[in-house]
Design a protein around this motif. Structure first.
Motif, PDB file in Angstrom:
ATOM      1  N   LEU A   1       0.751  -0.895  -0.122  1.00  0.00           N
ATOM      2  CA  LEU A   1      -0.196  -0.007  -0.208  1.00  0.00           C
ATOM      3  C   LEU A   1       0.824   1.713  -0.185  1.00  0.00           C
ATOM      4  N   ARG A   2       1.822   1.287   1.209  1.00  0.00           N
ATOM      5  CA  ARG A   2       2.811   2.885   0.220  1.00  0.00           C
ATOM      6  C   ARG A   2       3.342   3.027  -0.590  1.00  0.00           C
TER       7      ARG A   2
ATOM      8  N   LEU B   1       0.222   6.078  -1.682  1.00  0.00           N
ATOM      9  CA  LEU B   1       1.150   6.656  -0.073  1.00  0.00           C
ATOM     10  C   LEU B   1      -0.279   7.406   1.138  1.00  0.00           C
ATOM     11  N   ASP B   2      -1.525   8.190   0.807  1.00  0.00           N
ATOM     12  CA  ASP B   2      -2.611   8.609   0.858  1.00  0.00           C
ATOM     13  C   ASP B   2      -3.083   8.064   1.988  1.00  0.00           C
TER      14      ASP B   2
ATOM     15  N   PRO C   1      -4.458   5.871   7.880  1.00  0.00           N
ATOM     16  CA  PRO C   1      -5.460   5.400   8.301  1.00  0.00           C
ATOM     17  C   PRO C   1      -5.511   4.145   8.481  1.00  0.00           C
ATOM     18  N   MET C   2      -4.350   3.059   7.442  1.00  0.00           N
ATOM     19  CA  MET C   2      -4.422   1.328   7.143  1.00  0.00           C
ATOM     20  C   MET C   2      -2.886   1.433   8.415  1.00  0.00           C
ATOM     21  N   VAL C   3      -2.215   2.075   9.134  1.00  0.00           N
ATOM     22  CA  VAL C   3      -1.155   1.643  10.095  1.00  0.00           C
ATOM     23  C   VAL C   3      -2.775   2.106  11.521  1.00  0.00           C
ATOM     24  N   THR C   4      -3.267   2.559  10.953  1.00  0.00           N
ATOM     25  CA  THR C   4      -4.276   3.116  12.166  1.00  0.00           C
ATOM     26  C   THR C   4      -4.893   1.328  12.487  1.00  0.00           C
ATOM     27  N   VAL C   5      -5.320   1.199  11.293  1.00  0.00           N
ATOM     28  CA  VAL C   5      -5.934  -0.370  11.708  1.00  0.00           C
ATOM     29  C   VAL C   5      -4.542  -1.725  11.975  1.00  0.00           C
ATOM     30  N   PHE C   6      -3.909  -1.338  11.378  1.00  0.00           N
ATOM     31  CA  PHE C   6      -3.170  -2.106  11.791  1.00  0.00           C
ATOM     32  C   PHE C   6      -2.554  -2.644  12.845  1.00  0.00           C
TER      33      PHE C   6
END
Length: 86
Positions: free
Chosen positions: A9-10, A14-15, A19-24
């Motif tokens: 995803l990165r 990048l945008d 949010p995805m790190v928060t979910v992770f």
């Protein structure tokens, strides 16, 4: 794995990384690491001094002014004795 999806995803979007790190983090470590701790003005005030004053660094949507004015009033520093600089 979830981490590998984050890496892909990165490189593509990048945008969407934050949010995805928060979910992770929520999935791997739990919601404790996502939720900010409650702000305790009384405790902060007790730890402050004339050489270590309280400084508020705000993020969007945060406004502690009403809480601060109420606290100042309880301590006898309300009204003309309170000055805000911004």
């Amino acid at each position: 794995s979830a981490f590998q999806r984050l890496c892909v995803l990165r490189s593509i979007r990048l945008d969407k990384v934050v949010p995805m790190v928060t979910v992770f983090v929520r999935q791997q470590l739990g919601p404790t690491y996502i939720q900010p701790p409650p702000f305790m003005l009384e405790e902060c005030y007790n730890e402050s001094s004339c050489t270590a004053p309280l400084i508020f660094i705000l993020s969007p949507g945060q406004d502690p002014m009403s809480q601060l004015l109420k606290f100042a009033e309880q301590r006898g520093f309300g009204g003309k004795r309170t000055h805000a600089i911004s």
